[in-house]
Design a protein around this motif. Structure first.
Motif, PDB file in Angstrom:
ATOM      1  N   ASN A 184       0.862  -0.752  -0.481  1.00  0.00           N
ATOM      2  CA  ASN A 184      -0.038   0.142   0.307  1.00  0.00           C
ATOM      3  C   ASN A 184       1.077   0.892  -0.261  1.00  0.00           C
ATOM      4  O   ASN A 184       1.288   1.399   0.699  1.00  0.00           O
ATOM      5  CB  ASN A 184      -0.814  -0.429   1.487  1.00  0.00           C
ATOM      6  N   ARG A 185       0.934   1.995  -0.973  1.00  0.00           N
ATOM      7  CA  ARG A 185       1.585   3.090  -1.034  1.00  0.00           C
ATOM      8  C   ARG A 185       1.312   3.844  -0.228  1.00  0.00           C
ATOM      9  O   ARG A 185       2.338   4.827   0.205  1.00  0.00           O
ATOM     10  CB  ARG A 185       1.698   3.360  -2.813  1.00  0.00           C
ATOM     11  N   ASP A 186       0.218   4.585   0.336  1.00  0.00           N
ATOM     12  CA  ASP A 186      -0.642   5.644   1.326  1.00  0.00           C
ATOM     13  C   ASP A 186      -0.517   5.443   2.661  1.00  0.00           C
ATOM     14  O   ASP A 186      -0.732   5.005   3.720  1.00  0.00           O
ATOM     15  CB  ASP A 186      -2.157   5.679   1.122  1.00  0.00           C
ATOM     16  N   VAL A 187       1.203   4.630   2.815  1.00  0.00           N
ATOM     17  CA  VAL A 187       1.843   5.114   3.983  1.00  0.00           C
ATOM     18  C   VAL A 187       2.490   5.669   4.020  1.00  0.00           C
ATOM     19  O   VAL A 187       3.747   5.208   3.231  1.00  0.00           O
ATOM     20  CB  VAL A 187       2.135   2.941   4.175  1.00  0.00           C
ATOM     21  N   CYS A 188       2.862   6.627   5.321  1.00  0.00           N
ATOM     22  CA  CYS A 188       4.488   7.168   5.688  1.00  0.00           C
ATOM     23  C   CYS A 188       4.137   7.489   7.156  1.00  0.00           C
ATOM     24  O   CYS A 188       3.234   6.994   7.597  1.00  0.00           O
ATOM     25  CB  CYS A 188       3.367   8.360   4.994  1.00  0.00           C
ATOM     26  N   ARG A 189       4.897   7.695   7.602  1.00  0.00           N
ATOM     27  CA  ARG A 189       5.492   7.628   8.883  1.00  0.00           C
ATOM     28  C   ARG A 189       6.866   8.921   9.511  1.00  0.00           C
ATOM     29  O   ARG A 189       7.361   9.197   8.353  1.00  0.00           O
ATOM     30  CB  ARG A 189       6.725   6.493   9.382  1.00  0.00           C
ATOM     31  N   PHE A 190       6.287   9.268  10.416  1.00  0.00           N
ATOM     32  CA  PHE A 190       6.784  11.281  10.533  1.00  0.00           C
ATOM     33  C   PHE A 190       7.767  10.195  11.745  1.00  0.00           C
ATOM     34  O   PHE A 190       7.479   9.557  12.973  1.00  0.00           O
ATOM     35  CB  PHE A 190       6.169  11.448  11.084  1.00  0.00           C
ATOM     36  N   ALA A 230       5.660  13.388   2.400  1.00  0.00           N
ATOM     37  CA  ALA A 230       5.513  11.365   2.344  1.00  0.00           C
ATOM     38  C   ALA A 230       4.790  10.260   1.606  1.00  0.00           C
ATOM     39  O   ALA A 230       5.151   9.348   1.407  1.00  0.00           O
ATOM     40  CB  ALA A 230       5.518  12.052   4.068  1.00  0.00           C
ATOM     41  N   LEU A 231       3.606  10.938   1.666  1.00  0.00           N
ATOM     42  CA  LEU A 231       2.976   9.729   1.680  1.00  0.00           C
ATOM     43  C   LEU A 231       3.345   9.877   0.045  1.00  0.00           C
ATOM     44  O   LEU A 231       3.127   8.597  -0.652  1.00  0.00           O
ATOM     45  CB  LEU A 231       1.385  10.547   1.102  1.00  0.00           C
ATOM     46  N   ALA A 232       3.946  10.406  -1.378  1.00  0.00           N
ATOM     47  CA  ALA A 232       4.169  10.252  -2.694  1.00  0.00           C
ATOM     48  C   ALA A 232       5.720   9.642  -2.475  1.00  0.00           C
ATOM     49  O   ALA A 232       6.160   8.622  -3.644  1.00  0.00           O
ATOM     50  CB  ALA A 232       3.868  11.367  -3.152  1.00  0.00           C
ATOM     51  N   ALA A 233       6.456   9.782  -1.436  1.00  0.00           N
ATOM     52  CA  ALA A 233       7.834   8.817  -1.777  1.00  0.00           C
ATOM     53  C   ALA A 233       8.427   7.723  -1.813  1.00  0.00           C
ATOM     54  O   ALA A 233       7.290   7.147  -0.378  1.00  0.00           O
ATOM     55  CB  ALA A 233       8.912   9.921  -0.299  1.00  0.00           C
ATOM     56  N   PRO A 234       8.904   7.082  -1.679  1.00  0.00           N
ATOM     57  CA  PRO A 234       9.017   5.564  -1.710  1.00  0.00           C
ATOM     58  C   PRO A 234       9.969   5.428  -0.667  1.00  0.00           C
ATOM     59  O   PRO A 234      11.040   6.313  -0.058  1.00  0.00           O
ATOM     60  CB  PRO A 234       9.943   5.140  -3.084  1.00  0.00           C
TER      61      PRO A 234
END
Length: 252
Positions: A184-190, A230-234
């Motif tokens: 799921n590409r719509d995963v991001c983490r800060f 963040a959502l767009a970055a691999p």
């Protein structure tokens, strides 16, 4: 003397935080932290303190659109192994939202053990997004199944973790996010640099980040640049995005 039956515990939704909109069009379910193992009832005030302030911030951001938020009151304080009580209560709460409000998008927002519950319960068809803050995740064990991630497919997921967290390991949330992002590409983490478990040092920035994310996933508002990037970055870039004091102005 006849024995009295032990009453069956049930989860419940707290009252809506702030004035409830006339027409509810989106719901945030707030999942407090808990313990790894405990059959005791959570203390209502102590258990929910970590999510109430965040919930009020989210409601202020989305009240005009019809957003409401409820704290989930668990049956038990503990996760309790395969019983996964907190995750089951989160799923029940989502069913209750559908019963009360109909077909509205639900964002699960969990802190600590509540973050794990939010991630597990994301497969409910009404859930469109998950925000897990300093989630408690179990240590990897070759004899045990890894934390599931298939239920996150089709959901937008944001994980926030302090790099100096000594209660819940930030490396474990990174590993889970890395596995989830493969499906799921719509995963991001800060990563909140130098902050601890409670994220008190950058609380305003974390709350602003959360509001930006929730308003984007529930109502389609344009994400601020840090969230969009963040959502767009691999991976690994999209999973190790820094959150620092200077980011706060981007979300307000």
């Amino acid at each position: 003397m006849a024995q009295q039956a032990t009453p069956v515990r049930s989860a419940r939704l707290g009252r809506a935080l702030g004035p409830e909109p006339t027409a509810v069009s989106g719901v945030v379910l707030l999942l407090p932290g808990g313990d790894e193992v405990s059959s005791r009832r959570p203390s209502p005030m102590l258990a929910t303190a970590s999510v109430r302030a965040l919930g009020r911030r989210l409601v202020r951001a989305g009240r005009e659109e019809g957003l409401t938020a409820h704290v989930v009151h668990y049956r038990y304080r503990g996760w309790n192994g395969s019983e996964a009580h907190l995750a089951r209560d989160a799923s029940w709460a989502t069913d209750e939202v559908v019963r009360r409000y109909g077909d509205v998008p639900v964002c699960l927002v969990g802190v600590d053990m509540g973050g794990r519950a939010a991630l597990h319960a994301a497969g409910h068809e009404a859930v469109n997004s998950v925000l897990a803050i300093a989630p408690w995740l179990p240590e990897s064990d070759v004899a045990a199944s890894p934390e599931p991630v298939k239920q996150l497919v089709g959901r937008r997921v944001l994980i926030v973790h302090g790099t100096n967290d000594q209660r819940t390991d930030p490396e474990l949330s990174f590993r889970l996010a890395a596995r989830a992002k493969k499906a799921n590409r719509d995963v991001c983490r800060f990563e909140v640099h130098a902050d601890r478990h409670g994220l008190h040092q950058y609380r305003d920035e974390v709350h602003a980040l959360a509001a930006d994310f929730v308003m984007g996933v529930v109502y389609g508002r344009a994400f601020s640049r840090p969230v969009r990037d963040a959502l767009a970055a691999p991976p690994p870039l999209g999973l190790r995005m820094p959150l620092a004091a200077g980011f706060g102005s981007s979300f307000r």
